[in-house]
Structure formats: C-alpha cells, structure tokens
Design a protein around this motif. Sequence first.
Motif, short mmCIF file in Angstrom:
data_model
loop_
_atom_site.label_atom_id
_atom_site.label_comp_id
_atom_site.label_asym_id
_atom_site.label_seq_id
_atom_site.Cartn_x
_atom_site.Cartn_y
_atom_site.Cartn_z
N ASN A 31 0.82 -1.21 0.00
CA ASN A 31 0.00 0.00 0.00
C ASN A 31 0.85 1.26 0.00
OD1 ASN A 31 -2.18 -1.79 0.29
ND2 ASN A 31 -2.05 -1.68 2.52
N MET A 32 0.44 2.22 -0.84
CA MET A 32 1.11 3.52 -0.85
C MET A 32 0.07 4.62 -0.91
SD MET A 32 4.49 2.87 -3.23
CE MET A 32 5.32 4.37 -2.68
N TYR A 33 0.44 5.80 -0.41
CA TYR A 33 -0.52 6.88 -0.19
C TYR A 33 0.10 8.22 -0.56
CZ TYR A 33 -2.20 3.19 2.96
OH TYR A 33 -2.62 2.00 3.49
N TRP A 34 -0.76 9.13 -1.05
CA TRP A 34 -0.37 10.53 -1.21
C TRP A 34 -1.31 11.41 -0.39
CZ3 TRP A 34 3.82 12.79 -2.82
CH2 TRP A 34 4.65 12.16 -3.76
N TYR A 35 -0.70 12.28 0.42
CA TYR A 35 -1.44 13.23 1.24
C TYR A 35 -0.96 14.65 0.91
CZ TYR A 35 -2.33 9.31 4.49
OH TYR A 35 -2.72 8.13 5.07
N GLU A 56 -6.52 4.29 -6.27
CA GLU A 56 -7.83 4.51 -5.68
C GLU A 56 -7.96 5.97 -5.29
OE1 GLU A 56 -9.95 1.97 -5.43
OE2 GLU A 56 -8.48 0.44 -6.04
N LYS A 57 -9.16 6.51 -5.37
CA LYS A 57 -9.38 7.89 -4.96
C LYS A 57 -9.46 7.98 -3.45
CE LYS A 57 -11.77 9.37 -9.15
NZ LYS A 57 -13.02 9.93 -9.72
N GLY A 58 -8.79 9.00 -2.92
CA GLY A 58 -8.87 9.26 -1.49
C GLY A 58 -10.00 10.23 -1.19
N ASP A 59 -9.78 11.10 -0.23
CA ASP A 59 -10.83 12.02 0.20
C ASP A 59 -10.88 13.31 -0.62
OD1 ASP A 59 -9.93 10.98 3.49
OD2 ASP A 59 -11.59 10.25 2.27
N ILE A 60 -9.76 13.71 -1.21
CA ILE A 60 -9.72 14.95 -2.00
C ILE A 60 -8.99 14.70 -3.33
CG2 ILE A 60 -9.96 16.58 -0.07
CD1 ILE A 60 -6.84 16.88 -0.23
N PRO A 61 -9.54 13.88 -4.23
CA PRO A 61 -8.81 13.50 -5.44
C PRO A 61 -8.90 14.51 -6.60
CG PRO A 61 -10.91 12.37 -5.37
CD PRO A 61 -10.81 13.17 -4.09
N ASP A 62 -9.84 15.46 -6.52
CA ASP A 62 -10.08 16.33 -7.67
C ASP A 62 -8.84 17.15 -8.01
OD1 ASP A 62 -13.54 17.09 -6.78
OD2 ASP A 62 -12.61 15.34 -7.70
N GLY A 63 -8.49 17.14 -9.31
CA GLY A 63 -7.34 17.89 -9.78
C GLY A 63 -6.05 17.09 -9.75
N GLY B 94 -11.58 -1.73 6.58
CA GLY B 94 -10.64 -2.68 6.02
C GLY B 94 -9.92 -2.22 4.78
N ASN B 95 -9.94 -0.91 4.52
CA ASN B 95 -9.27 -0.44 3.31
C ASN B 95 -7.97 0.31 3.62
OD1 ASN B 95 -10.23 1.94 4.31
ND2 ASN B 95 -11.58 2.40 2.60
N TYR B 96 -7.49 0.24 4.85
CA TYR B 96 -6.18 0.78 5.23
C TYR B 96 -6.07 2.27 5.02
CZ TYR B 96 -5.45 -4.18 4.53
OH TYR B 96 -5.58 -5.53 4.55
N LYS B 97 -7.19 3.00 5.04
CA LYS B 97 -7.16 4.45 4.91
C LYS B 97 -7.14 5.09 6.28
CE LYS B 97 -10.09 6.55 2.36
NZ LYS B 97 -11.38 6.91 1.74
N TYR B 98 -6.32 6.14 6.40
CA TYR B 98 -6.25 6.88 7.65
C TYR B 98 -6.90 8.25 7.50
CZ TYR B 98 -3.02 3.98 10.33
OH TYR B 98 -2.46 2.98 11.06
N VAL B 99 -7.50 8.74 8.60
CA VAL B 99 -7.98 10.11 8.67
C VAL B 99 -7.21 10.81 9.78
CG1 VAL B 99 -9.94 11.63 9.08
CG2 VAL B 99 -10.27 9.48 7.87
#
Lengths: 112, 110
Positions: A31-35, A56-63, B94-99
């Motif tokens: 798993n990898m993430y961009w914040y 996968e789209k996160g919480d603020i993917p627009d743009g 279960g999707n390994y997302k953090y807030v």
Amino acid sequence: EAAVTQSPRNKVAVTGGKVTLSCNQTNNHNNMYWYRQDTGHGLRLIHYSYGAGSTEKGDIPDGYKASRPSQENFSLILELATPSQTSVYFCASGEDNYAEQFFGPGTRLTVL
Amino acid sequence: GMPVEQNPPALSLYEGADSGLRCNFSTTMKSVQWFQQNHRGRLITLFYLAQGTKENGRLKSTFNSKERYSTLHIKDAQLEDSGTYFCAAEANTGNYKYVFGAGTRLKVIA
C-alpha cells in the motif's frame, strides 16, 4: 537508509503547467498513499494504491491523478496545476493487515 | 462533525511538566497512529495501536476503540518535544485508509 523517498523536495510550478511528484519505497509494502498538508487541516488523503497497477481515490482527489507502475514507485500528477494546489505533499507506504504507515520527507510545491 | 477531533489545538508546557493530548473519533476506529512533526516538517511515528496502551520512554499512548478515543501522554516535557502532534485513525472498513486530526502545536518552554 531512508525507506520512503520523495522527489523533488521543492518545486515551483506555473499555473496550468504539469507537475509530477515521485515517491519510492524500499519497504516492499503493497500500500502507498499521497497526502497533502495545509495549515489547520492536518494531512488529507488524495490517492492511494494497493499494489502495482492499482490506484484509488482518497478524500480529495479532484485535480490529481496517480500512477503506480511498480511495487516501489507511486507518482502524483497534477495535469493543470492551480495556485490552490500549493501545499506540502507527503507520500507513505504501509503493509496489508498491519496498517502502520511510514512517511517520506515531504515535497513543498508552490504554484504561481 | 469531523471524524477525528484533536484537542487541544495548541499547548505550552514548561520543561519538566506533564500533559496529555486527546483524539476523539466520530465512529469506531480500527487502529490509531500518533506522529510528531518536527521543525523540519518531518513526520516521526511515535506509536501505532490497534488496542490498549503502549509506552516508550517519556511517552505513553492509549487507544480505546469502544469509547472512541486515543490519548498521548507526555511526561517530563523537554525542549525537543516541541512540534506538532497528529493522531491518525483507520476506520473499520478494512481499506487501510487513515484520517488525520488537525494536530496539536506543542511548545515546551525553558
């Protein structure tokens, strides 16, 4: 030896230009993430990936778009950069079934 | 409301003092991480908890999923503890997302 690295560390871009931020991890995590981090908001999730070829789209993917060509690399792409995308961007990696995340040093992006 | 509420937003402590930071969650969370962001902007992982309590030196963290909160306790504060502290919680999806919470800016005063 840093396990999550980001490049560039600083970037100045012009409005309407294309920007690519790169992240590399040697943890062999799926798993990898961009914040992005802005004052008063903590970190907000833009895109993430479960493995090579997945985004996968996160919480603020627009743009933003993302690309995961391999286990090690995860890119964040701003096709048409805007001043509102001026921020500090963090990449992270994490394992399945053990969600602790490991962060890169951050990229400071300024869009003029 | 916000899924992760972090308090206080800012805190000043004298060297040697003890204090606690808290995160409240709007829903049941699966795990929590605590980070310190130093003056260079680097995120340093302090704790990862799926339940219970962990200690590391002068730091202690507790996560109570049922009661929807986590705490970070700093004992005998030192100047190098200054920085911004974040909690980040993983939802039970279960999707390994953090807030992330919005952070607590800590200043330790000599």
